[in-house]
Every structure is written in structure tokens, then in C-alpha cells.
Write a protein that holds these residues in place. Sequence first.
Motif, mmCIF file in Angstrom:
data_model
loop_
_atom_site.group_PDB
_atom_site.id
_atom_site.type_symbol
_atom_site.label_atom_id
_atom_site.label_comp_id
_atom_site.label_asym_id
_atom_site.label_seq_id
_atom_site.Cartn_x
_atom_site.Cartn_y
_atom_site.Cartn_z
ATOM 1 N N ASP A 1 -26.154 5.557 -11.179
ATOM 2 C CA ASP A 1 -27.243 5.759 -12.700
ATOM 3 C C ASP A 1 -27.269 5.297 -13.488
ATOM 4 O O ASP A 1 -28.224 5.454 -14.006
ATOM 5 C CB ASP A 1 -26.615 7.236 -13.028
ATOM 6 C CG ASP A 1 -25.742 7.426 -13.621
ATOM 7 O OD1 ASP A 1 -24.928 6.444 -13.724
ATOM 8 O OD2 ASP A 1 -24.843 8.274 -13.671
ATOM 9 N N ILE B 1 -37.698 16.251 -13.024
ATOM 10 C CA ILE B 1 -37.419 14.557 -13.248
ATOM 11 C C ILE B 1 -38.592 13.769 -13.189
ATOM 12 O O ILE B 1 -39.071 13.329 -11.403
ATOM 13 C CB ILE B 1 -36.383 13.736 -11.857
ATOM 14 C CG1 ILE B 1 -34.835 14.801 -11.393
ATOM 15 C CG2 ILE B 1 -36.476 12.520 -11.807
ATOM 16 C CD1 ILE B 1 -34.250 14.567 -10.547
ATOM 17 N N HIS C 1 -29.264 10.619 -10.416
ATOM 18 C CA HIS C 1 -30.100 9.962 -11.896
ATOM 19 C C HIS C 1 -31.966 11.144 -12.183
ATOM 20 O O HIS C 1 -32.093 11.220 -11.255
ATOM 21 C CB HIS C 1 -30.357 9.492 -11.947
ATOM 22 C CG HIS C 1 -31.040 8.148 -11.157
ATOM 23 N ND1 HIS C 1 -32.199 7.117 -10.821
ATOM 24 C CD2 HIS C 1 -30.774 6.869 -10.207
ATOM 25 C CE1 HIS C 1 -32.529 6.731 -9.944
ATOM 26 N NE2 HIS C 1 -31.101 6.207 -9.933
ATOM 27 N N HIS C 2 -32.195 10.262 -13.315
ATOM 28 C CA HIS C 2 -33.558 11.418 -13.513
ATOM 29 C C HIS C 2 -34.560 10.624 -13.271
ATOM 30 O O HIS C 2 -35.871 10.938 -13.467
ATOM 31 C CB HIS C 2 -34.269 11.310 -14.967
ATOM 32 C CG HIS C 2 -34.231 9.886 -15.828
ATOM 33 N ND1 HIS C 2 -35.216 9.745 -16.110
ATOM 34 C CD2 HIS C 2 -33.289 8.509 -15.970
ATOM 35 C CE1 HIS C 2 -35.229 8.280 -16.324
ATOM 36 N NE2 HIS C 2 -33.662 7.966 -16.552
ATOM 37 N N VAL D 1 -30.768 17.220 -12.364
ATOM 38 C CA VAL D 1 -30.451 16.107 -11.670
ATOM 39 C C VAL D 1 -29.203 16.747 -10.915
ATOM 40 O O VAL D 1 -28.575 16.826 -9.944
ATOM 41 C CB VAL D 1 -29.620 14.862 -12.542
ATOM 42 C CG1 VAL D 1 -29.726 13.873 -11.493
ATOM 43 C CG2 VAL D 1 -31.186 14.142 -13.175
ATOM 44 N N ASN E 1 -23.659 14.535 -10.645
ATOM 45 C CA ASN E 1 -24.811 14.161 -9.538
ATOM 46 C C ASN E 1 -24.175 12.951 -8.506
ATOM 47 O O ASN E 1 -24.919 11.934 -8.572
ATOM 48 C CB ASN E 1 -25.376 13.151 -11.423
ATOM 49 C CG ASN E 1 -24.377 11.746 -11.624
ATOM 50 O OD1 ASN E 1 -23.303 12.330 -12.311
ATOM 51 N ND2 ASN E 1 -24.905 11.167 -11.718
ATOM 52 N N THR F 1 -28.650 17.993 -7.020
ATOM 53 C CA THR F 1 -27.840 16.333 -5.876
ATOM 54 C C THR F 1 -27.025 17.670 -5.524
ATOM 55 O O THR F 1 -26.465 17.778 -3.622
ATOM 56 C CB THR F 1 -26.979 16.324 -6.898
ATOM 57 O OG1 THR F 1 -26.930 15.228 -8.030
ATOM 58 C CG2 THR F 1 -25.598 15.417 -6.904
#
Length: 723
Positions: free
Chosen positions: A380, A348, A698-699, A637, A662, A641
Motif C-alpha cells: 500500500d 475506492i 489499497h485505495h 478497502v 487489507n 480484500t
Amino acid sequence: MQWAHVFKTRGDTIEFKQIPVGKPGPDEVLVQVEYSGVCHTDLHAWKGGHEGVGLVAAFGSQVNDLRIGDLVGIQWINRTCGICEFCSTGNQPLCPKLQLSGYMVDGTFQQYCICKADNAVRIPSGISLEAAAPVLCAGITVYKALKESNVQPGQTIAIVGAGGGLGSLACQYAKACGHKVLALSSGTAKRGMCLYDLGADYFVDYKSSNVTEEVKSITGGGPHAVMIVASIEEPFHQATQYVRPGGTIVAVGLPPGKLSTNIFAMVTQKINIKGSYVGNRYETEEALAILIRAGISVQYNVVDFAELPNIYDQMEKGQMKGRVVLKVGKTPSQGPERLSSLCRDLHINNSKQHHDIPGNLVPKSLERAIDRAGGDFRSDTVTVPTESVMQAIVNASTFGDDIYDEEGDAAVNAFQDKIKALTGKEAALFVLSGTQGNQICLRTHLQQPPHTILLDYRAHVQVWETGAIPVMSQATVTGIEPKNGVHLTLDDVRDRIVEEGNFHFSPTRIVSLENTLSGCILPLKDAREISNHVRSIRVPPGRSRIAMHLDGARLLEGVTAERVTLKEYLDCFDSASICLSKGCGAPMGSVIVGSKEFIDRAKWFRKMFGGATRQTGMMAAAASAALDHCLPLLPKVHALTRRVADYLHRIGYEFLLPVNTNMIVIDLKKTGIRAENLVSYGKRHGLLIFPSGRLVFHHQISEDGVSRLQRALLELITDEKRV
């Protein structure tokens, strides 16, 4: 000509100079090196480089499975004979004709490097090149040792030196492969890192006076295997005393001294002691795939290519912290400037570099925003533009008026064409938001009332879009609760559809589904069954059949996790609204798709709903760049998670829903956690969390953010149980 670090004999000064580019032989490949890791083996062996990643620039006449531009890696094994007993059984590191990169043949400290095509590691999508480089040595070393240990899923492996660079990877690989991990290192900081950051199940300080007893007690008789990556001698002697009978000790670290053991005990307890070396190309590709799937963290520093002599100097003085990756590329700066500080690559990308953007367009405020996003688990939608997105905005020089110009804006058209190709739909339309996209689609499908929309009672279009359906579309809503508690199925929908013919009821005109919903996938199988049934329902002559609409706010998350294509999934629907500011990371916007006739009508409603914008090209270009950047990151991602969910479950948290993509949705009631404390404990650690119990990844979530989250939630559940 190319730039290279040239070193002729031991003791000579390294020269940074231009040399000719080699030409690959019939079975060889020429690689344009983008990044090269620096390993301690380079320092002690020949200073030549064996962790290079880049693009195929040329290949020989006998090479059939590589093409120009393919991403490949060059590791320690550069060439083997391919026919000896070792090569034929997968033991290429033992080949008598083995040639080693940077030791026996020129290595990766040059802009163009040659290796045998069969030994070039294929770099998969979903990992940055700079993160892949250390895996070609450190990653494959510990993964190979894990395989050599013969430890089975569910069994315990002890990692000695777990707090170091190799050890941290070893712990993560072992967890990814389903093993219990006993981390042996020393100090409070290492204990916290191993247990909270790396996911180890147990920790023992190997400097303890009773290591053997502690290890045996914790593991119920000793670990099934021991991997020693430490470079000191004592842990080797300790391992022979606490390994479980029938277990295996795998030596990776290379301390000075000799290993002595009680041979009688070794024989009668059937203890195996073996050394482990690097793996072959296929094992390295396995290691990369596992790393991506599991979200394993690789720590490294990226520095300029010309800095190699300084790096070696720091290594020799014992001043080097972390692993170094050289930015090689086509045009090295030949300057001493450090390109980045420590990167924690979860695959990420949280890079703060902005040297490629003219005019320094990434201000300090954006850097601070990226840092903040690293610990923001509210949604996100909280991501901020990446470098590539900022660059796309700058480069979007079309500046057409998307309303007045007859052909619209070129950048918007290009983005809509891109979406059409991805989804297989006839037409696409860029809109301002997901809510706008959904409501435009629903209104476009509907003609004269009365009409009803059938949907999941938790659906975003009903619950979170400010009551827009009855206001804008004059439609009533039939909400359904899924019997499985997760997603709708045909069994839920079949009997709730109102067909025409009874004037007491508003007929169903749209079935609106959502993927994902609270992070849970609506599987393709169920979407297809619902769609087939709905499309089979007869309607009176002159009336349109019941429409299938998809709120695809997180559709990309869903199809990525389920491993189906957008085209396959959207074949089930007449229209879809795909949000670009959630998992995609665009600054704004959504895109709706459908038939050309549908989109032509939707443009009319877009204007009515205030969505007719002017110079939209820069936002469409930003969305396109965000899509390119973030799509490959989604598997990582999801892996991150799951990793955090596993940790939370292990320390006592219960979840309301499965962790498919996610999102983690904590069951606050079952866990015994108060909502306000979830927020306050997060804030105490510099994190942003909603009181609902939903954690969204998220990224731009950082490894540091994850560590702080785990610590905050461990403190929270511990304190709540004390009350």
C-alpha cells in the motif's frame, strides 16, 4: 435563484434555466444537490429526477435530527402521510398519499430540492456522493427485492439478467448477504463477468435450449428464490418451471406482455410470485451500509448537469451504456463537456478528473501512475497522490524553515496538532519515514546500555529496518514467536521480560508491538493486557519503567477494522510511529507521538539521524489531505480484500494468516503454487505481485485490477493442478 431542468408537460422541450429556490415547510428539508442519477424511469415518467444527493441547506421548524451540512439523499419516495397502515408497517411505497420525486413533486434535476425530512436518506461516511446516487434507486430496488424473496443465508437465489446494471448489483448484494448466486444471462463475456467479477457461484445461459434442466441440476432441485431484473418476457415463464417447490419468484423487470403460468403447479408446489418496488428510507440506508461494508461495485458515468437532454436522447435511441450521474453542484458549467469516463466505484476513488486544480497540475504521467497503481498488489506504499493531495501541496504556502524558524512551519504544526487530537497524545513529530520514526522512538526511550527490546520475531523494526537497532541504540533483541501463530498475547510476553537484578542479562527496557502485522490485527484487549502487565513491573529507584512502543505502520487499518479509536489504542503505549505513506496514501512521511518530554528528546535524535528537514510544510499538508481522503475509504478497502479472499478460497487457495484488513497472504506450499509463477501470471495480466504470496490492497486498487487478479490466479491454480 438556481439552475434547473424545467419540463412542464409531456412532449415539451426541456429548458435549462434559472428558477427561484423553494423554501422548506415545517417538516421539510432543503437539499443543495451535488449529484443526481438519471434513471430510465425519469425518461418514461416525468423527467424530473429521483436519485439526488447533497447537503442540507435549510430545514423547517419541526425538523430535529438534521443539521446544516449533513449529507442526505432524495429518492423516489419524497413524501408520505406517515400514519396510514402502510406507513406504520414499513410499506411506505404503498401509502395512498405517496408523493414521488420528479413525478408528483419537483425532483432532483435542480440545484436545490425539497423533501420531507423523514424521507431524506442519511448518507453514511465511506461512500462518495456520486456513487451513492445510483444506490437510491438501482441499489435499493434490488436490495428490497432480495428481502422480498425471503431467501435465507446459504440458500440459492437465481438472478435473471445478472449481466445488466441492476443484475450486477443484485448479484453483489446477494453475495454480501450470504446467499449462493446462480447468475442467468447470455454470452461468454457475461459469463466471465458474473463468475469472476461479481462472485456468482453458478452461471446458466438463459438462451440455452434446456434452461430448466440445467438450473435444476446445478442447484440440486432449483433455486430457493428467483429475482428477475430482465426486461424480456421469456425468463418469467422459465422461472415458474425451475424454481424450487415452496420458492419465491420476485418480479422487478417490466417487460411488455403478460405472465401466464400453470396454476395447478403453482398451487400444489406452493410457488410464490410477487412484484417488488423500491424500499423506504431505512431500507435504503441499510443498502448503503451493506454496499460500503461489502465493497460492492457501482458503475456509472459522471457528466455535466447541462447534458441531461443529450442523455435522454441517447436513452430513447438505445445508445446509452451504463448508468449516468449528473454533476449538479452550485455552479454548473452549462457546457457539453463530459466530466469523466466510466467510473467503477468500489468506494475506492480512481477518478482522473483534474478540472478543479489550477494550471492542470495532474499531468498525464500521474494519470498513468494512478492506472498502474490500480493493478499493483505489492504494497500500500505504491499509491500516488490524489487530486486533493496535489491541491494541498499547491495550497501549502507557509514555506517556513522547520529548523531555523523558532515556531517551526505552520503547516507542519497544524498537521502535528491534528495528530495530537486524533491520538490523544501530548505531542507529535513529523519524520521522514516509518523506519526513521521507529528507530527515533526506540533510541529516545533508551539510556545507557545494556538494554534489551522485546518484540515479535517477525516485527518490522527487527527484520526490515537494516539492522538499525544494535547500530543506533546498542540494544539486543528478544524475539518471540506468538503461540497462536497470529499475534502476541500476554502469555507470550510475560515470562520473556528480563527484570533488573541479574547482571548476567541485559534488562528489558522496551516492549515493542506492531499493529497490523502482515495485515493481522493485534487486538486492543491483548495490547491492553500486555501494557498493564509491563507497566506493573517494578524498577529500581531512579530508573524509568519499561516503555511500551508501537510500530503503528498500519495502525489506522487495525483500529478501523476493530472499530476502536486511536485514543483507546494508544493509551496502551508510551510512544508510537504511524506511517503516512501506507494506508493513508501520503507521498512520504510518518509521525511519532508521545509525551511532550519524549518528543522534545526525539527532536534531538531526529536531527542526529538526518531527519531535520527544511520546507516540510508541503509534505505535511499532503499528509494531512491524504489522511482526510483515505481514512473514510479503509472500510471499503477491507471489504474488497475480504471479497477477493472469499473468491480465492472458493477456487482452492489456502492462506497463511487470517484476512483481517487489507492483506491476503497466500500459503504457497499448501496451495501448491510456485512463487515465480505467481509473479509471471500476474505480469501476464499487467499486474505487479511480490513472490512472497502477499497481496496488499489499497485505495487506488481498481475494479479492473481486481478482475485481472482473479483471472490470473484462477489460471495459475488451474494450470498448476494440471501439472
